[in-house]
Design a protein around this motif. Structure first.
Motif, mmCIF file in Angstrom:
data_model
loop_
_atom_site.group_PDB
_atom_site.id
_atom_site.type_symbol
_atom_site.label_atom_id
_atom_site.label_comp_id
_atom_site.label_asym_id
_atom_site.label_seq_id
_atom_site.Cartn_x
_atom_site.Cartn_y
_atom_site.Cartn_z
ATOM 1 N N ASP A 23 3.137 -13.492 7.738
ATOM 2 C CA ASP A 23 1.727 -12.414 6.782
ATOM 3 C C ASP A 23 1.230 -12.000 7.919
ATOM 4 O OD1 ASP A 23 2.771 -12.263 4.773
ATOM 5 O OD2 ASP A 23 1.676 -14.290 4.196
ATOM 6 N N GLU A 24 0.737 -13.203 9.444
ATOM 7 C CA GLU A 24 0.248 -12.492 10.364
ATOM 8 C C GLU A 24 0.560 -11.846 11.468
ATOM 9 O OE1 GLU A 24 -2.110 -17.100 12.492
ATOM 10 O OE2 GLU A 24 -0.060 -16.708 11.857
ATOM 11 N N LEU A 25 1.788 -11.891 11.338
ATOM 12 C CA LEU A 25 2.345 -10.264 11.862
ATOM 13 C C LEU A 25 2.324 -8.653 11.536
ATOM 14 C CD1 LEU A 25 5.990 -11.452 13.505
ATOM 15 C CD2 LEU A 25 4.280 -10.646 14.652
ATOM 16 N N LYS A 26 2.735 -9.041 9.527
ATOM 17 C CA LYS A 26 2.224 -7.658 8.987
ATOM 18 C C LYS A 26 0.850 -7.848 8.957
ATOM 19 C CE LYS A 26 5.474 -9.501 5.135
ATOM 20 N NZ LYS A 26 5.402 -10.309 4.129
ATOM 21 N N ASP A 27 -0.007 -8.279 9.178
ATOM 22 C CA ASP A 27 -1.545 -7.848 9.539
ATOM 23 C C ASP A 27 -1.745 -7.399 10.397
ATOM 24 O OD1 ASP A 27 -2.633 -8.339 6.629
ATOM 25 O OD2 ASP A 27 -3.038 -10.539 7.620
ATOM 26 N N ASP A 28 -1.175 -7.701 11.638
ATOM 27 C CA ASP A 28 -1.299 -7.738 13.358
ATOM 28 C C ASP A 28 -0.566 -5.740 13.157
ATOM 29 O OD1 ASP A 28 -2.365 -9.527 13.991
ATOM 30 O OD2 ASP A 28 -0.870 -10.827 14.595
ATOM 31 N N LEU A 29 0.213 -5.671 12.464
ATOM 32 C CA LEU A 29 1.700 -4.569 12.286
ATOM 33 C C LEU A 29 0.358 -4.063 11.844
ATOM 34 C CD1 LEU A 29 4.502 -6.007 12.385
ATOM 35 C CD2 LEU A 29 4.013 -5.002 13.752
ATOM 36 N N PHE A 30 -0.564 -3.904 10.692
ATOM 37 C CA PHE A 30 -1.226 -2.964 9.452
ATOM 38 C C PHE A 30 -2.140 -2.933 10.925
ATOM 39 C CE2 PHE A 30 -4.092 -1.662 7.283
ATOM 40 C CZ PHE A 30 -3.325 -1.286 5.938
ATOM 41 N N GLY A 31 -2.467 -3.221 11.653
ATOM 42 C CA GLY A 31 -3.468 -2.385 12.929
ATOM 43 C C GLY A 31 -3.012 -2.106 13.297
ATOM 44 N N LEU A 32 -1.605 -2.080 13.354
ATOM 45 C CA LEU A 32 -1.181 -1.023 15.001
ATOM 46 C C LEU A 32 -1.270 0.096 13.861
ATOM 47 C CD1 LEU A 32 1.333 -2.648 17.000
ATOM 48 C CD2 LEU A 32 -0.910 -2.342 17.637
ATOM 49 N N GLY A 33 -0.638 0.372 13.255
ATOM 50 C CA GLY A 33 -0.677 1.528 11.918
ATOM 51 C C GLY A 33 0.468 2.006 11.869
ATOM 52 N N LEU A 34 1.452 0.112 11.388
ATOM 53 C CA LEU A 34 2.568 0.354 11.323
ATOM 54 C C LEU A 34 2.501 -0.658 9.640
ATOM 55 C CD1 LEU A 34 3.952 -0.837 14.728
ATOM 56 C CD2 LEU A 34 4.926 0.960 12.847
ATOM 57 N N GLU A 35 2.741 0.154 8.753
ATOM 58 C CA GLU A 35 2.479 -0.699 7.314
ATOM 59 C C GLU A 35 3.793 -1.590 6.924
ATOM 60 O OE1 GLU A 35 1.114 1.510 2.986
ATOM 61 O OE2 GLU A 35 1.142 2.047 4.944
ATOM 62 N N PHE A 36 3.062 -2.334 6.332
ATOM 63 C CA PHE A 36 5.092 -3.213 6.299
ATOM 64 C C PHE A 36 5.487 -2.403 4.821
ATOM 65 C CE2 PHE A 36 6.355 -6.467 3.359
ATOM 66 C CZ PHE A 36 6.962 -7.346 4.026
ATOM 67 N N GLU A 37 6.433 -2.008 4.077
ATOM 68 C CA GLU A 37 7.071 -1.525 3.077
ATOM 69 C C GLU A 37 7.982 -2.321 2.357
ATOM 70 O OE1 GLU A 37 6.443 2.334 2.127
ATOM 71 O OE2 GLU A 37 4.941 1.678 3.053
ATOM 72 N N GLY A 38 8.474 -3.554 2.997
ATOM 73 C CA GLY A 38 9.555 -3.772 2.176
ATOM 74 C C GLY A 38 10.766 -4.707 3.279
ATOM 75 N N ARG A 39 11.084 -5.835 2.861
ATOM 76 C CA ARG A 39 12.166 -5.714 3.415
ATOM 77 C C ARG A 39 13.725 -5.504 3.529
ATOM 78 N NH1 ARG A 39 11.250 -11.016 6.430
ATOM 79 N NH2 ARG A 39 9.321 -12.068 5.762
ATOM 80 N N THR A 40 14.664 -5.671 4.186
ATOM 81 C CA THR A 40 15.845 -4.956 4.182
ATOM 82 C C THR A 40 16.780 -5.659 3.823
ATOM 83 O OG1 THR A 40 16.602 -5.381 6.821
ATOM 84 C CG2 THR A 40 15.217 -3.707 6.657
ATOM 85 N N GLU A 41 17.633 -5.993 3.435
ATOM 86 C CA GLU A 41 19.044 -6.651 2.889
ATOM 87 C C GLU A 41 18.938 -7.647 4.573
ATOM 88 O OE1 GLU A 41 22.904 -5.020 1.855
ATOM 89 O OE2 GLU A 41 21.378 -3.751 0.272
ATOM 90 N N ASP A 42 19.209 -7.635 5.578
ATOM 91 C CA ASP A 42 19.364 -9.145 6.275
ATOM 92 C C ASP A 42 17.572 -9.209 6.373
ATOM 93 O OD1 ASP A 42 21.683 -7.574 6.511
ATOM 94 O OD2 ASP A 42 20.844 -6.560 7.873
ATOM 95 N N GLY A 43 16.871 -9.176 5.874
ATOM 96 C CA GLY A 43 15.546 -9.693 6.284
ATOM 97 C C GLY A 43 14.447 -9.371 6.953
ATOM 98 N N ALA A 44 14.894 -8.155 7.904
ATOM 99 C CA ALA A 44 14.068 -7.504 8.626
ATOM 100 C C ALA A 44 12.529 -6.219 7.761
ATOM 101 C CB ALA A 44 14.349 -5.921 9.563
ATOM 102 N N PHE A 45 11.875 -6.797 8.266
ATOM 103 C CA PHE A 45 10.394 -6.025 7.877
ATOM 104 C C PHE A 45 11.363 -4.156 8.118
ATOM 105 C CE2 PHE A 45 6.914 -9.023 9.793
ATOM 106 C CZ PHE A 45 7.294 -10.149 8.949
ATOM 107 N N GLU A 46 10.874 -3.752 6.888
ATOM 108 C CA GLU A 46 10.637 -2.019 7.101
ATOM 109 C C GLU A 46 9.631 -1.883 7.118
ATOM 110 O OE1 GLU A 46 12.137 1.753 3.313
ATOM 111 O OE2 GLU A 46 12.677 -1.064 3.786
#
Lengths: 571, 505
Positions: A23-46
């Protein structure tokens, strides 16, 4: 918008932030302009991203940005390169529209499944974005140990970029078992079929040769011989395209990603007929950014040291200088992987991001202006309110329609004299047979709504003040765009008089003279049809809709209708 | 004599010989009992009838009474259990008898207290005896209960004592009802003989009634004022249009002037003037509706075309780079359905529409744009775009934020978040996110930024311009809670949905 898949564990590894939760990573990524859309089958962030920071198309690039974001990296870093051993020679036979090539040798890569997947993803994403689906730039990555270059030029091993006739040579492409000619690849190979349009017009196809022969058919497919696997230690990267700058930048992004994994970059020489290049071009650029402009755009006062700090945290470097007007400016160094910095303003955007735009206090601009509606929009609103007062349900229909709905189903011939029968404005290479043109009048839309609502209670009195278009040579765009007032009255006893009564009321409200001399119109019953003449100008039609048109629209009740140009009400 | 219709009916149904109940009169006149009662009192006031009241008592069993009428009295059950246990011969432990009787809870106390009262035996020191001569089958209370349960109520004086006893035990209730009976008086008979006319009751107030003065004598028929009336097919302004009017009101209130312009326009105005490179993915065939006929605009302003091409190719001055993309005037002249209404902004900013605009200025439009999306619950091929821009010297990102906070607050959307974003024509750029007022979800509600200098310089603008855009349908869905955009807009409209849509204001 494009997406990129990032394994959060790899991201933690590469940024050195084991302790960060997802969750912290997602927030940090949002700050960069990378919006969390969901996870792939392998658990990677999309992650969804805006297509400017193409250097963030892989986990290595995202990690680099995050390290700047955290303050773990500062300033500009350029990987060192070893001097060139290999040469790419460009032959005159290369297709004139696709003359450019670039490349690099990468040594000592340590590829596991994850990093190989990441490299393949980066290649695909660069193709999709900067490469314009490989039309502008195409990437080929090869296992260097499988290449054999002859020592033709001063002892350097040489690769050749040439044009080859479609049937002139054969190779085994990726995902195939047999030798194929380039023509056969375009015909029979799935990847070949996908990209056939990019080269099929060429007399000779782009091809890359080493001593052993054809090994790559850009921008379509690589050969199987040089396929990269987790066992590959040294790579040969080539890029071809229609623009040197574009492929050079794509190459820089790939080199930075591999260098982040610990690989060594080695230059190559690109030898054109009249000049030579050494690639990759990892030189930096400089932009001059006035201090004052930074302050006016961000709307805050900044200390010069703070500006320099913000620049370093953005992966840039800023030095104070004196501008032409004696003002404070910064010479800002831009690293070679950045493809989005076109103007000093782009640097200011970076500084703002590093500062944190959401830290800024919003303020309402202190400038006074006078608001107001456009005359057309006021007229439309007034007319709509009168129609609603007369009991009409106000509609808002699509402007796109097809010929059958607009003309045939109302028995109207395109281009004839009948009201509403203007020459149609048509859409090129239509996607849906339902939408092939812009409607020339609103009556078809109103009848379509009646047709779809025969199960609803009557009376159905519908009106629309709607956009219409027809061909008109006298307009600069070739299109005359007009608003029509259309109305239909459908009920078991609807008749001409009902329509006329409401049209009369409307004209009285707008204080215009209405006359309705008899006329003929194919949509309406002969003898029950009139021209709408307002202030002496023929502007529309009124009548009882012809039974043939009613039956065509599955209607079992009579319909009286009128339609005229809204312009008639304008003073 | 003239009387209202209901009074005439009651008078005619009543008798001088015997009093008739209101219910009987209601049945005879086919009027509701309350109307008959009302009419009877009116007639009594006229001296035509006499209304007498009598109070009837009726006996109703309580729930407990019903239970005992079916299952027997608890004391009888206790007596039978005692006999079975041999308590008629010697005292038996009370616990054993109670256990055998199957009595539980309150019923035990009820049984014990009535057992002794009725002389079924005696209870002493935890032991119970039974009188072999007692006759529970002849228990008067039990018989009366059964009879009452069957509806057979005697008026026998003997029963009075039993009924009082049962009432004390809470097994029955005596209910009093007032019955009104109506009988004709002599005067009533006389008037009836003389003939009575019905006063006209009228449904509607007519002009004739008013001018003739007749309204003073007529009776107005009662309506059922609670009943649903027939549905009116009224006209309504389309729900999305209401939303668009609201947006326009808000923007005009904030000092914005409305723009207007062509739907079919040259790519030049739609994209090139926005500093969109010609090979930008959004400009490919698949995203846009290009025109077949007409295919190209006749004329573009020559100087502007040259300036736009220069900036695309070379950028602005030494410190700026253009795009490494092809640029072709013919490509720019191609006509298409505008993919965004920013084409209106470029036309206005260039001076092409209403001449040169001096700062400060605010402009807006709420107009249709066309995009080749897949039709689904959130995407339409045609949608309304809200477009707005502010032109002034030295605008900052804070001004932009303040303007949009003010705008969205008008629609109940507070706490806007600004996510740094990329647009080819603005820098800095922000996607705007807001919290859905009902679901609390964070959703994208617009796109904004400060127009790039590369866009403004060729248009001849040398101050700052900030702009934003969003789909009207999205705002409408946010504020109305509509879930499918297709309900809101288009020829697929369901009239029922439009007729019942809640008003927006």
């Amino acid at each position: 918008m494009p997406t990129v898949d990032i394994d959060p564990d790899e991201l933690r590894d590469l940024t050195g932030t084991e302790e960060k939760s997802d969750d912290e990573l997602k927030d940090d990524l949002f700050g960069l302009g990378l919006e969390f859309e969901g996870r792939t089958e392998d658990g990677a962030f999309e992650l969804e991203f805006a297509p400017d920071r193409l250097d963030r198309l892989s986990v290595e690039g995202v990690a680099r940005s995050l390290r700047y974001h955290y303050g773990d990296s500062r300033g500009v870093h350029v990987p060192s390169t070893n001097s060139a051993d290999w040469t790419i020679e460009v032959d005159e036979s290369v297709p004139a529209d696709r003359p450019y090539v670039t490349g690099a040798v990468i040594r000592d890569v340590d590829l596991d499944e994850e990093s190989l997947d990441s490299l393949i993803q980066l290649q695909e994403k660069l193709h999709a974005t900067m490469g314009r689906k490989r039309a502008k730039g195409a990437i080929g990555i090869h296992d260097l140990t499988m290449l054999k270059g002859s020592a033709a030029t001063e002892g350097n091993p040489t690769i050749e970029y040439v044009g080859v006739e479609p049937e002139a040579d054969t190779f085994v492409p990726l995902d195939a078992d047999a030798e194929m000619t380039p023509a056969e690849v375009l015909e029979d190979h799935p990847t070949g079929q996908t990209y056939a349009d990019l080269v099929s017009e060429y007399e000779r196809y782009p091809a890359i040769y080493d001593d052993l022969g054809l090994f790559s058919f850009p921008p379509v497919i690589n050969g199987r011989r040089t396929e990269v696997s987790t066992d590959s230690r040294d790579l040969f990267v080539e890029m071809t395209g229609t623009d040197q700058w574009t492929i050079d930048k794509m190459l820089n992004i790939v080199c930075y990603a591999l260098a982040a994994r610990g690989a060594t970059i080695e230059d190559i020489e690109v030898s054109y007929k009249d000049h030579d290049l050494v690639r990759p071009d990892l030189s930096t650029k400089t932009k001059t950014v006035p201090h004052e402009r930074i302050e006016t755009i961000l709307g805050i006062d900044l200390d010069p040291d703070e500006v320099i700090d913000l620049a370093e945290r953005s992966g840039l470097e800023a030095e104070r200088n004196e501008g032409e007007a004696g003002n404070l400016v910064y010479e800002v160094t831009i690293p070679p992987y950045r493809v989005d910095v076109l103007h000093p303003l782009d640097v200011i955007d970076d500084l703002g991001r590093a500062y944190g735009f959401n830290e800024l206090e919003p303020c309402y601009p202190d400038v006074g202006t006078v608001g107001g509606r456009h005359e057309r929009s006021r007229l439309e609103r007034a007319t709509r309110e009168q129609l609603v007062g007369l009991g009409f349900e106000d509609l808002l229909n699509f402007h796109m329609i097809n010929e059958a709905e607009n003309f045939e189903r109302l028995d109207v011939a395109p281009g004839s004299d009948a009201y509403g029968a203007g020459e149609p404005t048509t859409i090129k290479e239509v996607y849906s047979e339902d939408y092939t043109m812009l409607r020339t009048w609103v009556m078809p839309s109103l009848l379509m709504v009646l047709e779809r609502n025969t199960h609803r209670s009557y009376p159905q009195y519908l009106s629309e003040i709607g956009f219409t278009a027809r061909l008109d040579d006298s307009e600069n765009t070739g299109v005359s765009e007009n608003r029509h007032v259309g109305a239909v009255l459908a009920s078991h006893d609807a008749g001409y008089e009902d329509a006329k009564a409401r049209l009369q009321a409307l004209c009285r409200q707008f204080d215009v003279d209405l006359e309705t001399p008899p006329t003929e119109h194919p949509t309406f019953i002969s003898g029950r049809t009139a021209s709408v003449v307002i202030d002496g100008e023929e502007v529309g039609v009124i009548g009882e809709v012809h039974p043939a048109v009613l039956v065509e629209h599955d209607l079992e009740v009579p319909v009286a209708a009128f339609e005229f140009d809204l312009e008639a009400f304008r003073e | 004599m003239q009387l209202p219709e209901s009074q005439v009916a009651v008078l005619e149904a009543a008798s001088a010989d015997e009093a008739t109940s209101i219910d009987a009169l209601a049945e005879a006149t086919d009027l509701p009992p309350e109307t008959v009662t009302g009419a009877a009192f009116e007639l009594e006031e006229e001296g035509l009838v006499e209304v007498s009241e009598r109070v009837d008592e009726t006996i109703e069993l309580t729930d407990e009474g019903h239970e005992y009428a079916t299952d027997g009295l608890p004391e009888v059950a206790l007596y039978e259990a005692a006999l079975e246990a041999g308590a008629d011969e010697e005292p038996v432990s009370m616990g054993q008898v109670i256990g055998q009787s199957g009595l539980e809870g309150d019923a035990v106390d009820i049984a014990l207290s009535n057992y002794a009262r009725k002389g079924y035996g005696s209870i002493d020191s935890g032991e119970i005896t039974a009188d072999p001569d007692a006759e529970p089958t002849a228990d008067a209370e039990a018989n009366a209960l059964e009879a009452l349960a069957d509806g057979a109520v005697g008026t026998d004086d003997d029963l009075e004592e039993v009924i009082d006893q049962l009432e004390r035990r809470g097994l029955l209730e005596v209910v009093e009802t007032t019955t009104r009976d109506v009988a004709l008086t002599d005067e009533g008979v006389t008037e009836l003989m003389g003939g009575i006319e019905t006063t006209e009751t009228v449904g509607a107030v007519t002009p004739d009634l008013l001018t003739s003065g007749e309204w003073e004598t007529v009776e107005f028929a009662d309506y059922n004022v609670e009943a649903d009336a027939e549905d009116v097919e009224s006209g309504t302004v389309h729900v999305l249009r209401q939303m668009s009017e609201r947006v326009k009101d808000v923007l005009v209130g904030m000092g914005f002037q409305e723009m207007d312009g062509p739907h079919v326009d040259a790519d030049f105005w739609i994209n090139d003037c926005l500093f969109m490179p010609q090979d930008h993915p959004a400009r490919t065939h698949w995203d846009r509706f290009a025109m077949e006929e007409p295919s190209h605009i006749d004329e573009l302003p020559d100087q502007l075309v040259a300036d736009v091409e220069r900036v695309h190719r070379e950028g602005l001055g030494e410190d700026s780079e253009g795009y490494h993309s092809p640029w072709d005037e013919e490509f720019a002249r191609a006509l298409a359905l505008r993919g965004h209404t920013t084409s209106l902004s470029t036309r206005y900013l260039s001076g092409e529409e209403i001449g040169e605009i001096e700062p400060p200025a605010r402009f807006f439009s709420v107009e249709k744009a066309y995009r080749n999306d897949t039709l689904d619950a959130t995407h339409l091929l045609e949608f309304y775009q809200i477009e707005g821009w502010v032109m002034a010297e030295d605008l900052s990102v804070r001004d932009l934020m303040g303007t949009f906070e003010e705008f969205y607050a008008q629609f109940g959307i507070e706490d806007i978040q600004f996510k740094p974003h990329y647009n080819p024509y603005t820098e800095p750029s922000f996607e705007l996110f807001g919290t859905h007022p009902t679901t609390g979800e964070l959703i994208e509600i617009g796109n904004s930024g400060i127009f790039r200098e590369e866009m403004l310089e060729p248009l001849g603008v040398d101050c700052d311009v900030m702009a934003w855009g969003l789909a009207l349908e999205r705002l409408a869905m946010l504020t109305t809670g509509a879930e499918d955009i297709r309900d809101l807009h288009g020829t697929l409209a369901d009239l029922e949905f439009l007729r019942n849509a809640e008003v927006t204001y």
